[in-house]
Design an enzyme around this catalytic site. Structure first.
Site, mmCIF file in Angstrom:
data_model
loop_
_atom_site.group_PDB
_atom_site.id
_atom_site.type_symbol
_atom_site.label_atom_id
_atom_site.label_comp_id
_atom_site.label_asym_id
_atom_site.label_seq_id
_atom_site.Cartn_x
_atom_site.Cartn_y
_atom_site.Cartn_z
ATOM 1 N N HIS A 43 0.864 -1.181 0.000
ATOM 2 C CA HIS A 43 0.000 0.000 0.000
ATOM 3 C C HIS A 43 0.902 1.233 0.000
ATOM 4 O O HIS A 43 1.216 1.772 1.060
ATOM 5 C CB HIS A 43 -0.888 -0.036 1.253
ATOM 6 N N GLU A 70 -2.642 -1.710 -3.155
ATOM 7 C CA GLU A 70 -3.771 -0.940 -2.638
ATOM 8 C C GLU A 70 -3.420 0.542 -2.666
ATOM 9 O O GLU A 70 -2.267 0.915 -2.491
ATOM 10 C CB GLU A 70 -4.012 -1.233 -1.155
ATOM 11 N N HIS A 190 -8.356 -6.274 7.051
ATOM 12 C CA HIS A 190 -8.171 -5.293 8.117
ATOM 13 C C HIS A 190 -8.462 -5.905 9.479
ATOM 14 O O HIS A 190 -9.569 -6.359 9.725
ATOM 15 C CB HIS A 190 -8.997 -4.018 7.947
#
Ligand code: PXP
Length: 237
Positions: A43, A70, A190
């Protein structure tokens, strides 16, 4: 079987704390794959405080499993991913200074914007996934953007799991059913960890992939990276 994508951002955070190349992020990615991970997630954020744009370029030829990038679809991010061509791009709505992704897209409000971005990514041959909550409307509008997948934001599950696992997982199982009925594939991520992962995967149908970073890398301090990846894979069986 649900696939495990290891998010290696935390390894970059540790490296950046000293400015050198310890631990080596590229080696860690290759080792995660060697130890059984079925994908690698990064990310890159605008301030490059953990994964840097150069890391993403350097990782591309090394990754033999699924590469998932991401990020918020800024022009700079889109130019990077179109150059790198990972297997999957997961679009997240987080602000540049967000500590971590803390919500899914409002897919109704941003439908046109997302549809444009997704069409650009698809032309580049990249599978797309949208980070979302479990609301019916969110998923209905996600389907209208043309995305291939959604990634369910699992923080609400993780924080409610200890209190009442069945209640915590119910909206996720329903959301996954709904997404499937619209022809969408489903990922999740998450705050998943060794305590809550098995129940989630058993309870939520059609789950293609989970991406896990914080807890997995933290567990590796105690169990070692190879053992830890094997422990997570066991939860997914
Ligand atoms: N999915 C998305 C979209 C994320 O932003 C993150 C954190 O970078 C994760 C999954 C992984 O979350 P965690 O680090 O809590 O496992």
């Amino acid at each position: 079987m649900t696939r495990l994508s290891v998010n290696i951002n935390k390894i970059a955070t540790l490296r950046n704390a000293r400015g050198g190349n310890i631990p080596d992020v590229l080696k860690a990615a290759v080792d995660c794959e060697r130890f059984g991970a079925q994908g690698i997630t990064v990310h890159p954020r605008p301030d490059e405080r953990h994964i840097r744009y150069q890391d993403v370029l350097d990782l591309r030829p090394l990754i033999k499993t699924e590469f998932n990038i991401e990020g918020y679809p800024s022009r700079r991010f889109l130019d990077l991913v179109i150059k790198v061509k990972p297997h999957q791009v997961t679009l997240v709505p987080d602000a540049p200074d967000a500590l971590t992704s803390n919500q899914g897209w409002n897919t109704r409000k941003h439908q046109d914007f997302l549809a444009g971005v997704i069409s650009e990514l698809k032309k580049a041959g990249i599978r797309t996934s949208l980070f979302t909550d479990t609301k019916r409307e969110t998923i209905e509008y996600a389907a209208k953007t043309g995305t291939d997948r959604i990634e369910l934001y699992t923080e609400p599950y993780a924080s409610a799991y200890r209190h009442n696992p069945d209640k915590a997982v119910k909206p996720f199982a329903e959301a996954s059913h709904l997404a499937h009925s619209f022809g969408l594939e489903v990922n999740a991520g998450h705050d998943l960890n060794l305590e809550n992962l098995k129940f989630f995967c058993r309870s939520v149908p059609y789950l293609e992939e989970v991406s896990i970073g914080h807890a997995l890398i933290s567990d590796a301090l105690y169990f070692g990276l190879e053992n830890t990846i094997q422990l997570y894979l066991r939860q997914l069986k």
